[in-house]
Design a protein around this motif. Structure first.
Motif, mmCIF file in Angstrom:
data_model
loop_
_atom_site.group_PDB
_atom_site.id
_atom_site.type_symbol
_atom_site.label_atom_id
_atom_site.label_comp_id
_atom_site.label_asym_id
_atom_site.label_seq_id
_atom_site.Cartn_x
_atom_site.Cartn_y
_atom_site.Cartn_z
ATOM 1 N N LEU A 56 0.810 -1.213 0.000
ATOM 2 C CA LEU A 56 0.000 0.000 0.000
ATOM 3 C C LEU A 56 0.846 1.268 0.000
ATOM 4 O O LEU A 56 0.295 2.367 -0.145
ATOM 5 C CB LEU A 56 -0.915 0.012 1.232
ATOM 6 N N SER A 57 2.168 1.118 0.150
ATOM 7 C CA SER A 57 3.026 2.286 0.355
ATOM 8 C C SER A 57 4.055 2.517 -0.738
ATOM 9 O O SER A 57 4.465 3.657 -0.968
ATOM 10 C CB SER A 57 3.788 2.150 1.692
ATOM 11 N N ALA A 58 4.511 1.463 -1.398
ATOM 12 C CA ALA A 58 5.600 1.608 -2.371
ATOM 13 C C ALA A 58 5.137 2.392 -3.593
ATOM 14 O O ALA A 58 3.987 2.283 -4.029
ATOM 15 C CB ALA A 58 6.111 0.239 -2.782
ATOM 16 N N ASP A 59 6.040 3.189 -4.145
ATOM 17 C CA ASP A 59 5.727 3.950 -5.348
ATOM 18 C C ASP A 59 6.059 3.181 -6.618
ATOM 19 O O ASP A 59 5.522 3.478 -7.685
ATOM 20 C CB ASP A 59 6.492 5.277 -5.334
ATOM 21 N N ALA A 60 6.961 2.200 -6.525
ATOM 22 C CA ALA A 60 7.306 1.374 -7.687
ATOM 23 C C ALA A 60 8.130 0.187 -7.211
ATOM 24 O O ALA A 60 8.709 0.203 -6.122
ATOM 25 C CB ALA A 60 8.083 2.172 -8.730
ATOM 26 N N VAL A 61 8.172 -0.844 -8.056
ATOM 27 C CA VAL A 61 9.048 -1.986 -7.840
ATOM 28 C C VAL A 61 9.993 -2.071 -9.023
ATOM 29 O O VAL A 61 9.557 -2.031 -10.189
ATOM 30 C CB VAL A 61 8.239 -3.298 -7.710
ATOM 31 N N PHE A 62 11.276 -2.180 -8.744
ATOM 32 C CA PHE A 62 12.298 -2.180 -9.789
ATOM 33 C C PHE A 62 12.975 -3.539 -9.851
ATOM 34 O O PHE A 62 13.444 -4.067 -8.846
ATOM 35 C CB PHE A 62 13.331 -1.084 -9.488
ATOM 36 N N PHE A 63 13.016 -4.116 -11.083
ATOM 37 C CA PHE A 63 13.658 -5.410 -11.306
ATOM 38 C C PHE A 63 14.775 -5.261 -12.334
ATOM 39 O O PHE A 63 14.500 -5.157 -13.528
ATOM 40 C CB PHE A 63 12.650 -6.439 -11.814
ATOM 41 N N PRO A 64 16.029 -5.268 -11.890
ATOM 42 C CA PRO A 64 17.122 -5.268 -12.858
ATOM 43 C C PRO A 64 17.590 -6.676 -13.224
ATOM 44 O O PRO A 64 18.422 -6.845 -14.105
ATOM 45 C CB PRO A 64 18.229 -4.524 -12.100
ATOM 46 N N GLN A 65 17.055 -7.707 -12.539
ATOM 47 C CA GLN A 65 17.544 -9.067 -12.713
ATOM 48 C C GLN A 65 16.761 -9.815 -13.784
ATOM 49 O O GLN A 65 15.683 -9.388 -14.210
ATOM 50 C CB GLN A 65 17.490 -9.838 -11.388
ATOM 51 N N LEU A 66 17.285 -10.951 -14.200
ATOM 52 C CA LEU A 66 16.640 -11.755 -15.229
ATOM 53 C C LEU A 66 15.560 -12.668 -14.660
ATOM 54 O O LEU A 66 14.522 -12.864 -15.271
ATOM 55 C CB LEU A 66 17.684 -12.611 -15.965
ATOM 56 N N PHE A 67 15.830 -13.236 -13.467
ATOM 57 C CA PHE A 67 14.905 -14.201 -12.902
ATOM 58 C C PHE A 67 14.031 -13.546 -11.837
ATOM 59 O O PHE A 67 14.531 -12.967 -10.881
ATOM 60 C CB PHE A 67 15.662 -15.391 -12.291
ATOM 61 N N LEU A 68 12.734 -13.639 -12.047
ATOM 62 C CA LEU A 68 11.779 -13.111 -11.076
ATOM 63 C C LEU A 68 11.538 -14.191 -10.038
ATOM 64 O O LEU A 68 10.783 -15.134 -10.245
ATOM 65 C CB LEU A 68 10.479 -12.733 -11.771
ATOM 66 N N SER A 69 12.225 -14.073 -8.912
ATOM 67 C CA SER A 69 12.342 -15.205 -7.997
ATOM 68 C C SER A 69 11.148 -15.414 -7.071
ATOM 69 O O SER A 69 11.059 -16.447 -6.428
ATOM 70 C CB SER A 69 13.622 -15.057 -7.160
ATOM 71 N N TYR A 70 10.234 -14.468 -7.008
ATOM 72 C CA TYR A 70 9.011 -14.660 -6.217
ATOM 73 C C TYR A 70 7.816 -14.209 -7.058
ATOM 74 O O TYR A 70 7.296 -13.105 -6.866
ATOM 75 C CB TYR A 70 9.067 -13.872 -4.912
ATOM 76 N N PRO A 71 7.352 -15.028 -7.998
ATOM 77 C CA PRO A 71 6.260 -14.606 -8.885
ATOM 78 C C PRO A 71 4.999 -14.186 -8.138
ATOM 79 O O PRO A 71 4.288 -13.278 -8.587
ATOM 80 C CB PRO A 71 6.003 -15.855 -9.733
ATOM 81 N N THR A 72 4.699 -14.840 -7.014
ATOM 82 C CA THR A 72 3.478 -14.473 -6.297
ATOM 83 C C THR A 72 3.581 -13.071 -5.702
ATOM 84 O O THR A 72 2.560 -12.406 -5.492
ATOM 85 C CB THR A 72 3.179 -15.491 -5.185
#
Length: 308
Positions: free
Chosen positions: A229-245
């Motif tokens: 409810l608080s974050a303004d964005a999520v940033f992924f620089p990596q190739l593997f999305l390790s927690y899809p849920t």
């Protein structure tokens, strides 16, 4: 087999030190939806065991050598299921490969995960379990909504970017550090396991990192909803999305997604659902304008294909 009761083999220790609680919650929500009773009591009677990760299965499954039941392993939905070395020929960890051979059934969340397993030569029954958002309602007390920013002492209006789940990936850490340098008025928080090289840096080298970037352990479960409810964005620089849920939860709560490198879940993270800059200049523009120019509504709408 008609399953009457399921044992949920989630290691309590890992729940307190990793993001495995998100995978656990996703399993329990699906079981509740299907009306299948479950237990966490290893001494109870059950006819199937579900493990949220290979590490959970490795810790718990050997206790049941004399019991007869089906075992299901949720694979590729936990950071520890991935290889420590991003250059390794196989993306799964040794534990994940070993436990995949022990399990009767493998469970994934998306078609692309299933195809990746098949390409690795895994010839085991694979079932796709559609993910669910962890929270249906956000009508919580204001104190709970503010808990994340309060705990990490983040001013209410300060743009906050979250990252999580790198594994021994210097390029991703370097990119995050570069963003912190060019956005001194933003706050960057990385949650998760730190690469070994970072942990062994000398104190003066660690102090070089900018004050607006923090490398932290996994986000505590009691602060997870507040973070959504608080974050303004999520940033992924990596190739593997390790927690899809987890990414499902951020999308469901309309938190913009910025992915710098093509992520291994194209049906979930793509140019229609996320900002996907191709170079640092476009990444700078996307982060700068992320509150006003983003694809958060499109991302939430896309979840209708996956969330039942």
């Amino acid at each position: 087999m008609d399953v009457k009761k399921i044992f949920l083999g989630s290691d309590p220790y890992r729940e307190g030190h990793t993001f495995s609680y998100v995978s656990r919650e996703n399993i329990t929500r699906n079981l509740d939806r299907l009306g299948i009773p479950y237990t966490r009591d290893a001494d109870a009677d059950f006819d199937m065991a579900i493990y949220p990760s290979a590490e959970d299965m490795a810790a718990i499954h050997p206790r049941f050598r004399k019991k007869s039941f089906l075992s299901a392993l949720v694979i590729g939905c936990d950071m520890d299921d991935y290889n420590d070395d991003p250059k390794a020929s196989k993306f799964l960890s040794d534990a994940a490969l070993t436990m995949s051979r022990v399990a009767d059934v493998l469970v994934t969340n998306f078609d692309s995960q299933m195809r990746a397993l098949l390409r690795m030569g895994i010839r085991k029954e694979i079932r796709i379990n559609n993910p669910l958002a962890t929270y249906d309602k956000d009508d919580v007390l204001q104190a709970e909504k503010d808990a994340f920013r309060s705990f990490y002492r983040l001013p209410k209006g300060k743009t906050t970017i979250i990252s999580f789940g790198f594994k021994r990936d210097p390029e991703s850490f370097s990119l995050l550090d570069s963003l912190a340098r060019v956005f001194p008025n933003y706050e960057f928080l990385y949650f998760g396991e730190l690469e070994r090289e970072f942990l062994h840096q000398k104190m003066q080298e660690r102090l070089y990192h900018h004050l607006n970037i923090r490398y932290l352990p996994a986000l505590p479960e009691e602060l997870y909803h507040s973070a959504l409810l608080s974050a303004d964005a999520v940033f992924f620089p990596q190739l593997f999305l390790s927690y899809p849920t987890m990414i499902v939860d951020f999308m469901a709560h309309e938190v913009p997604i910025v992915a710098y490198r093509p992520i291994n879940l194209p049906e979930l993270v793509n140019e229609k659902t996320a900002l996907m800059p191709k170079d640092f200049s476009s990444l700078y523009r996307d982060i700068k304008d992320v509150k006003t120019v983003n694809r958060k509504k499109e991302a939430k709408q896309s979840l209708a294909r996956f969330i039942l």
